[in-house]
Enzyme design. Sequence first.
Site, PDB file in Angstrom:
ATOM      1  N   GLY A   1      -5.571   8.337 -11.973  1.00 11.49           N
ATOM      2  CA  GLY A   1      -6.179   8.079 -10.664  1.00 11.49           C
ATOM      3  C   GLY A   1      -5.308   8.382  -9.456  1.00 11.49           C
TER       4      GLY A   1
ATOM      5  N   LYS B   1     -14.448  -3.590   2.979  1.00 10.29           N
ATOM      6  CA  LYS B   1     -15.208  -2.335   2.879  1.00 10.29           C
ATOM      7  C   LYS B   1     -16.699  -2.502   3.186  1.00 10.29           C
ATOM      8  CE  LYS B   1     -12.286   0.293  -0.270  1.00 10.29           C
ATOM      9  NZ  LYS B   1     -12.215   1.074  -1.508  1.00 10.29           N
TER      10      LYS B   1
ATOM     11  N   TYR C   1      -4.016   4.345 -11.778  1.00  5.23           N
ATOM     12  CA  TYR C   1      -2.826   5.215 -11.765  1.00  5.23           C
ATOM     13  C   TYR C   1      -1.533   4.453 -12.068  1.00  5.23           C
ATOM     14  CZ  TYR C   1      -2.457   3.583  -6.914  1.00  5.23           C
ATOM     15  OH  TYR C   1      -2.375   2.806  -5.782  1.00  5.23           O
TER      16      TYR C   1
ATOM     17  N   ASN D   1     -14.638   3.185   3.465  1.00  9.44           N
ATOM     18  CA  ASN D   1     -13.178   3.042   3.396  1.00  9.44           C
ATOM     19  C   ASN D   1     -12.503   3.776   4.548  1.00  9.44           C
ATOM     20  OD1 ASN D   1     -13.345   5.716   2.652  1.00  9.44           O
ATOM     21  ND2 ASN D   1     -11.876   5.556   0.974  1.00  9.44           N
TER      22      ASN D   1
ATOM     23  N   GLN E   1      -8.600  11.022  -1.562  1.00 12.25           N
ATOM     24  CA  GLN E   1      -9.456  10.237  -0.657  1.00 12.25           C
ATOM     25  C   GLN E   1      -8.758  10.096   0.699  1.00 12.25           C
ATOM     26  OE1 GLN E   1      -8.849   6.951   0.574  1.00 12.25           O
ATOM     27  NE2 GLN E   1      -6.940   6.700  -0.557  1.00 12.25           N
TER      28      GLN E   1
ATOM     29  N   SER F   1      -9.671  -1.428   3.087  1.00  9.90           N
ATOM     30  CA  SER F   1      -9.643  -1.743   1.667  1.00  9.90           C
ATOM     31  C   SER F   1     -10.131  -3.178   1.515  1.00  9.90           C
ATOM     32  CB  SER F   1      -8.235  -1.506   1.103  1.00  9.90           C
ATOM     33  OG  SER F   1      -8.310  -1.509  -0.311  1.00  9.90           O
TER      34      SER F   1
ATOM     35  N   GLY G   1     -19.037  -0.480 -12.972  1.00 13.17           N
ATOM     36  CA  GLY G   1     -20.005  -0.393 -11.877  1.00 13.17           C
ATOM     37  C   GLY G   1     -19.542  -1.186 -10.672  1.00 13.17           C
TER      38      GLY G   1
ATOM     39  N   ILE H   1      -9.425   6.163 -13.349  1.00 14.05           N
ATOM     40  CA  ILE H   1      -9.064   6.072 -11.926  1.00 14.05           C
ATOM     41  C   ILE H   1      -7.884   5.133 -11.692  1.00 14.05           C
ATOM     42  CG2 ILE H   1     -11.388   6.747 -11.205  1.00 14.05           C
ATOM     43  CD1 ILE H   1     -11.759   3.854 -10.190  1.00 14.05           C
TER      44      ILE H   1
ATOM     45  N   SER I   1       0.802  -1.234   0.000  1.00 13.71           N
ATOM     46  CA  SER I   1       0.000   0.000   0.000  1.00 13.71           C
ATOM     47  C   SER I   1       0.834   1.284   0.000  1.00 13.71           C
ATOM     48  CB  SER I   1      -0.870  -0.007   1.255  1.00 13.71           C
ATOM     49  OG  SER I   1      -1.525   1.220   1.393  1.00 13.71           O
TER      50      SER I   1
HETATM   51  P1  NAP Z   1     -14.229  -3.972  -8.961  1.00 13.35           P
HETATM   52  O1  NAP Z   1     -15.199  -3.735  -7.857  1.00 13.35           O
HETATM   53  O2  NAP Z   1     -13.679  -5.324  -9.174  1.00 13.35           O
HETATM   54  O3  NAP Z   1     -14.940  -3.482 -10.333  1.00 13.35           O
HETATM   55  C1  NAP Z   1     -14.323  -3.647 -11.569  1.00 13.35           C
HETATM   56  C2  NAP Z   1     -15.213  -3.097 -12.669  1.00 13.35           C
HETATM   57  O4  NAP Z   1     -14.546  -3.294 -13.933  1.00 13.35           O
HETATM   58  C3  NAP Z   1     -16.567  -3.805 -12.795  1.00 13.35           C
HETATM   59  O5  NAP Z   1     -17.516  -2.918 -13.295  1.00 13.35           O
HETATM   60  C4  NAP Z   1     -16.241  -4.902 -13.811  1.00 13.35           C
HETATM   61  O6  NAP Z   1     -17.371  -5.412 -14.486  1.00 13.35           O
HETATM   62  C5  NAP Z   1     -15.364  -4.127 -14.766  1.00 13.35           C
HETATM   63  N1  NAP Z   1     -14.508  -4.988 -15.545  1.00 13.35           N
HETATM   64  C6  NAP Z   1     -13.446  -5.728 -15.115  1.00 13.35           C
HETATM   65  N2  NAP Z   1     -12.890  -6.404 -16.135  1.00 13.35           N
HETATM   66  C7  NAP Z   1     -13.625  -6.120 -17.232  1.00 13.35           C
HETATM   67  C8  NAP Z   1     -13.560  -6.510 -18.591  1.00 13.35           C
HETATM   68  N3  NAP Z   1     -12.620  -7.353 -19.036  1.00 13.35           N
HETATM   69  N4  NAP Z   1     -14.474  -6.011 -19.450  1.00 13.35           N
HETATM   70  C9  NAP Z   1     -15.430  -5.159 -19.029  1.00 13.35           C
HETATM   71  N5  NAP Z   1     -15.549  -4.724 -17.747  1.00 13.35           N
HETATM   72  C10 NAP Z   1     -14.652  -5.205 -16.857  1.00 13.35           C
HETATM   73  O7  NAP Z   1     -12.971  -3.008  -8.811  1.00 13.35           O
HETATM   74  P2  NAP Z   1     -12.921  -1.526  -8.201  1.00 13.35           P
HETATM   75  O8  NAP Z   1     -12.490  -1.596  -6.793  1.00 13.35           O
HETATM   76  O9  NAP Z   1     -14.164  -0.805  -8.537  1.00 13.35           O
HETATM   77  O10 NAP Z   1     -11.672  -0.922  -9.014  1.00 13.35           O
HETATM   78  C11 NAP Z   1     -11.758  -0.641 -10.389  1.00 13.35           C
HETATM   79  C12 NAP Z   1     -10.449   0.002 -10.854  1.00 13.35           C
HETATM   80  O11 NAP Z   1     -10.257   1.216 -10.160  1.00 13.35           O
HETATM   81  C13 NAP Z   1      -9.203  -0.839 -10.559  1.00 13.35           C
HETATM   82  O12 NAP Z   1      -8.338  -0.713 -11.657  1.00 13.35           O
HETATM   83  C14 NAP Z   1      -8.593  -0.177  -9.339  1.00 13.35           C
HETATM   84  O13 NAP Z   1      -7.200  -0.312  -9.286  1.00 13.35           O
HETATM   85  C15 NAP Z   1      -8.977   1.273  -9.553  1.00 13.35           C
HETATM   86  N6  NAP Z   1      -9.117   2.015  -8.285  1.00 13.35           N
HETATM   87  C16 NAP Z   1      -8.427   3.157  -8.142  1.00 13.35           C
HETATM   88  C17 NAP Z   1      -8.546   3.899  -6.974  1.00 13.35           C
HETATM   89  C18 NAP Z   1      -7.762   5.168  -6.809  1.00 13.35           C
HETATM   90  O14 NAP Z   1      -7.661   5.653  -5.678  1.00 13.35           O
HETATM   91  N7  NAP Z   1      -7.231   5.739  -7.855  1.00 13.35           N
HETATM   92  C19 NAP Z   1      -9.413   3.452  -5.959  1.00 13.35           C
HETATM   93  C20 NAP Z   1     -10.121   2.275  -6.151  1.00 13.35           C
HETATM   94  C21 NAP Z   1      -9.968   1.557  -7.326  1.00 13.35           C
HETATM   95  P3  NAP Z   1     -18.211  -6.648 -13.854  1.00 13.35           P
HETATM   96  O15 NAP Z   1     -19.111  -6.026 -12.846  1.00 13.35           O
HETATM   97  O16 NAP Z   1     -18.951  -7.178 -15.011  1.00 13.35           O
HETATM   98  O17 NAP Z   1     -17.215  -7.604 -13.294  1.00 13.35           O
END
Ligand code: NAP
Length: 290
Positions: A252, A71, A231, A92, A259, A67, A131, A229, A20
């Site tokens: 991101g 959560k 990074y 979070n 946050q 995390s 989503g 989002i 982290s």
């Molecule tokens: P999550 O709950 O697993 O959600 C992933 C999302 O991506 C879902 O909507 C999923 O669809 C979709 N997805 C994954 N693979 C896919 C594919 N091959 N084709 C189409 N859609 C796909 O993850 P999360 O926690 O929301 O995180 C999402 C991203 O944001 C990650 O890359 C994470 O590293 C990043 N993030 C960044 C921060 C930041 O502070 N910058 C914070 C949190 C997360 P389904 O619902 O159909 O599986």
Amino acid sequence: MNINGYTRLAAVVANPIKHSNSPFIHNMAFEMTEVNGVYLAFEIENNNLAQIIENIKTMDMYGVNLSMPFKKEAVKYVDELTPVAELIGAINTIALKEDGSLLGHSTDGSGFFNSLENYQVECQTISILGGGGAALAIIAEACVQKANKVFVFNRKSANYPILQEKLNKISKASGVEIILQDLADEEKIQDSVNESNLLINATSIGMKDKSMPVDANLRLSEGIVVADIIYQPAETEFLKWAKSQNVRTINGLGMLVYQAAESFELWTGKKMPAQTIKEALERKIYETRS
Ligand code: NAP
């Protein structure tokens, strides 16, 4: 860092978590603001979550960040939820309040919007790809801040109907229109993007390879802001593609820092010097890797 008998503890609780960046961010903030605190990472097993949260009270901690995978489960151990946390049923951040009770909050959405300098959410139309947990936090925050309309695109996976239910709940509670559509429907994406002044990739597409969440033929209107989002990498294929259409792009890393800034302020009452910390984190993450 001057650790003494008055030093208070904050921590991130997750599994895995040893990679982290949060300890870097918060310990730099404690140092820069001269708040007598220290921030650690606790990698725990599921059955220890209740005990860890109870420890916030018994050890007079500032609070914790949560995390994956905690959560959602952590919600049942706090005394009160903020409106955005209530909407998504996930937190979070937990803060120990002066009256000794625990407040659960989700700072991912507000952190995201604060990272877009000078973006007023109120009355805006926003398109978001994905989503999952992060997308929901951003969507709920947009609704709490009274966006005009939110278009959400997700693939037609088993999650789609569940997501539809969650979005219905957020829309009903906030009064903001949320429209869920298929991520494969290029025409609908084009129409929605034409109506929006912010397009966000909140899927995990582009994190591990050079794939894109949208078709490269999508046209971006002048003035739209495009955010990813993710990074790591610093510039996903999606952001490269958006940049080639001469629009403002943002990754991101700002969301990660902002946050954290909101958690820090909730705990200490002090503003985190977020921009300085973001620049230090950029050097740490991007310069050491190249
Ligand atoms: P999550 O709950 O697993 O959600 C992933 C999302 O991506 C879902 O909507 C999923 O669809 C979709 N997805 C994954 N693979 C896919 C594919 N091959 N084709 C189409 N859609 C796909 O993850 P999360 O926690 O929301 O995180 C999402 C991203 O944001 C990650 O890359 C994470 O590293 C990043 N993030 C960044 C921060 C930041 O502070 N910058 C914070 C949190 C997360 P389904 O619902 O159909 O599986």
